[in-house]
Design a protein around this motif. Structure first.
Motif, PDB file in Angstrom:
ATOM      1  N   VAL A 157       0.853  -1.191   0.000  1.00 16.20           N
ATOM      2  CA  VAL A 157       0.000   0.000   0.000  1.00 16.20           C
ATOM      3  C   VAL A 157       0.886   1.237   0.000  1.00 16.20           C
ATOM      4  N   ARG A 158       0.337   2.319  -0.507  1.00 11.49           N
ATOM      5  CA  ARG A 158       1.070   3.590  -0.514  1.00 11.49           C
ATOM      6  C   ARG A 158       1.002   4.210   0.880  1.00 11.49           C
ATOM      7  N   SER A 159       2.107   4.693   1.337  1.00 11.73           N
ATOM      8  CA  SER A 159       2.201   5.319   2.647  1.00 11.73           C
ATOM      9  C   SER A 159       1.420   6.627   2.658  1.00 11.73           C
ATOM     10  N   THR A 160       0.626   6.830   3.699  1.00  7.04           N
ATOM     11  CA  THR A 160      -0.119   8.087   3.818  1.00  7.04           C
ATOM     12  C   THR A 160       0.825   9.248   4.122  1.00  7.04           C
ATOM     13  N   LYS A 161       1.940   8.945   4.763  1.00 10.68           N
ATOM     14  CA  LYS A 161       2.922   9.999   5.027  1.00 10.68           C
ATOM     15  C   LYS A 161       3.556  10.484   3.731  1.00 10.68           C
ATOM     16  N   ALA A 162       3.637   9.611   2.729  1.00 12.17           N
ATOM     17  CA  ALA A 162       4.206  10.023   1.437  1.00 12.17           C
ATOM     18  C   ALA A 162       3.320  11.092   0.803  1.00 12.17           C
ATOM     19  N   ARG A 163       2.019  10.890   0.868  1.00 11.32           N
ATOM     20  CA  ARG A 163       1.107  11.908   0.327  1.00 11.32           C
ATOM     21  C   ARG A 163       1.219  13.213   1.101  1.00 11.32           C
ATOM     22  N   THR A 164       1.342  13.101   2.416  1.00  6.71           N
ATOM     23  CA  THR A 164       1.446  14.295   3.253  1.00  6.71           C
ATOM     24  C   THR A 164       2.743  15.048   2.983  1.00  6.71           C
ATOM     25  N   VAL A 165       3.842  14.324   2.832  1.00  3.62           N
ATOM     26  CA  VAL A 165       5.132  14.961   2.522  1.00  3.62           C
ATOM     27  C   VAL A 165       5.042  15.694   1.193  1.00  3.62           C
ATOM     28  N   TYR A 166       4.425  15.060   0.204  1.00  2.00           N
ATOM     29  CA  TYR A 166       4.282  15.705  -1.103  1.00  2.00           C
ATOM     30  C   TYR A 166       3.419  16.963  -1.001  1.00  2.00           C
ATOM     31  N   ALA A 167       2.299  16.869  -0.291  1.00  2.00           N
ATOM     32  CA  ALA A 167       1.403  18.024  -0.160  1.00  2.00           C
ATOM     33  C   ALA A 167       2.099  19.169   0.585  1.00  2.00           C
ATOM     34  N   LEU A 168       2.801  18.847   1.661  1.00  2.92           N
ATOM     35  CA  LEU A 168       3.508  19.891   2.403  1.00  2.92           C
ATOM     36  C   LEU A 168       4.654  20.484   1.586  1.00  2.92           C
ATOM     37  N   GLY A 169       5.329  19.665   0.813  1.00  6.67           N
ATOM     38  CA  GLY A 169       6.385  20.170  -0.060  1.00  6.67           C
ATOM     39  C   GLY A 169       5.836  21.107  -1.114  1.00  6.67           C
ATOM     40  N   LEU A 170       4.668  20.759  -1.659  1.00  7.24           N
ATOM     41  CA  LEU A 170       4.030  21.620  -2.653  1.00  7.24           C
ATOM     42  C   LEU A 170       3.626  22.963  -2.035  1.00  7.24           C
ATOM     43  N   VAL A 171       3.063  22.926  -0.839  1.00  5.66           N
ATOM     44  CA  VAL A 171       2.698  24.169  -0.143  1.00  5.66           C
ATOM     45  C   VAL A 171       3.956  24.990   0.152  1.00  5.66           C
ATOM     46  N   ALA A 172       5.027  24.315   0.555  1.00  7.31           N
ATOM     47  CA  ALA A 172       6.276  25.032   0.851  1.00  7.31           C
ATOM     48  C   ALA A 172       6.834  25.700  -0.396  1.00  7.31           C
ATOM     49  N   ALA A 173       6.775  25.020  -1.527  1.00  5.79           N
ATOM     50  CA  ALA A 173       7.296  25.601  -2.764  1.00  5.79           C
ATOM     51  C   ALA A 173       6.442  26.777  -3.227  1.00  5.79           C
ATOM     52  N   LEU A 174       5.129  26.671  -3.035  1.00  8.01           N
ATOM     53  CA  LEU A 174       4.246  27.748  -3.472  1.00  8.01           C
ATOM     54  C   LEU A 174       4.317  28.969  -2.574  1.00  8.01           C
ATOM     55  N   THR A 175       4.564  28.775  -1.287  1.00  5.46           N
ATOM     56  CA  THR A 175       4.588  29.904  -0.353  1.00  5.46           C
ATOM     57  C   THR A 175       6.006  30.274   0.081  1.00  5.46           C
ATOM     58  N   GLY A 176       7.000  29.662  -0.522  1.00  2.18           N
ATOM     59  CA  GLY A 176       8.385  29.940  -0.128  1.00  2.18           C
ATOM     60  C   GLY A 176       8.797  31.367  -0.364  1.00  2.18           C
ATOM     61  N   ILE A 177       8.322  31.971  -1.427  1.00  7.28           N
ATOM     62  CA  ILE A 177       8.703  33.354  -1.730  1.00  7.28           C
ATOM     63  C   ILE A 177       8.081  34.337  -0.737  1.00  7.28           C
ATOM     64  N   LEU A 178       7.031  33.912  -0.072  1.00  8.86           N
ATOM     65  CA  LEU A 178       6.375  34.770   0.920  1.00  8.86           C
ATOM     66  C   LEU A 178       6.904  34.530   2.330  1.00  8.86           C
ATOM     67  N   LEU A 179       7.983  33.781   2.453  1.00 10.02           N
ATOM     68  CA  LEU A 179       8.611  33.407   3.721  1.00 10.02           C
ATOM     69  C   LEU A 179       7.752  32.461   4.550  1.00 10.02           C
ATOM     70  N   GLY A 180       6.597  32.065   4.052  1.00 12.41           N
ATOM     71  CA  GLY A 180       5.743  31.141   4.781  1.00 12.41           C
ATOM     72  C   GLY A 180       6.066  29.696   4.467  1.00 12.41           C
ATOM     73  N   GLY A 181       6.976  29.457   3.554  1.00 11.39           N
ATOM     74  CA  GLY A 181       7.293  28.109   3.146  1.00 11.39           C
ATOM     75  C   GLY A 181       8.204  27.361   4.092  1.00 11.39           C
ATOM     76  N   ILE A 182       8.776  28.055   5.066  1.00  6.29           N
ATOM     77  CA  ILE A 182       9.709  27.408   5.991  1.00  6.29           C
ATOM     78  C   ILE A 182       8.980  26.400   6.876  1.00  6.29           C
ATOM     79  N   VAL A 183       7.811  26.760   7.361  1.00  6.69           N
ATOM     80  CA  VAL A 183       7.090  25.880   8.294  1.00  6.69           C
ATOM     81  C   VAL A 183       6.644  24.582   7.610  1.00  6.69           C
TER      82      VAL A 183
END
Length: 117
Positions: A20-46
């Motif tokens: 089965v696919r790990s649910t943490k893998a989906r979460t890591v991908y989603a958080l990475g995507l949010v970090a990349a999209l908000t990185g320029i606004l300094l909100g991507g660090i969290v």
């Protein structure tokens, strides 16, 4: 060929779990995507930090599962996106510091009279 050398379907042990696919893998991908999209606004660090922490846990669980947890591709993409978010936030911080220093250096400290050298 004899019947014993003919390749047949690979049979799994009946007690083996289904991969089965790990649910943490989906979460890591989603958080990475949010970090990349908000990185320029300094909100991507969290979200990038949380993604990298979850990435470590997900890799440990995948290793312990002996191949029954999948999602390595999502983990790699999520890790790359998290690092992109961190780099964008760092670049934004450097640009803002340079702008602030240039503005500070451009302001005169004291205005002397025209007759004073």
């Amino acid at each position: 060929m004899t019947p014993s050398t003919v390749p047949g379907p690979v049979l799994r042990h009946p007690l083996d779990p289904d991969p089965v696919r790990s649910t943490k893998a989906r979460t890591v991908y989603a958080l990475g995507l949010v970090a990349a999209l908000t990185g320029i606004l300094l909100g991507g660090i969290v979200p990038a930090t949380v993604a990298l922490l979850l990435l470590r846990q997900a890799r440990q669980e995948a290793y312990a599962s002996a191949g029954y947890l999948t999602g390595g591709d999502l983990l790699r993409r999520g890790e790359r996106l998290a690092w992109v978010g961190i780099v964008l936030a760092a670049a934004t911080t450097v640009v803002l510091l340079v702008i602030g220093l240039l503005n500070l250096a451009g302001t005169p400290g004291q205005d002397f009279a025209p007759t004073i050298d």
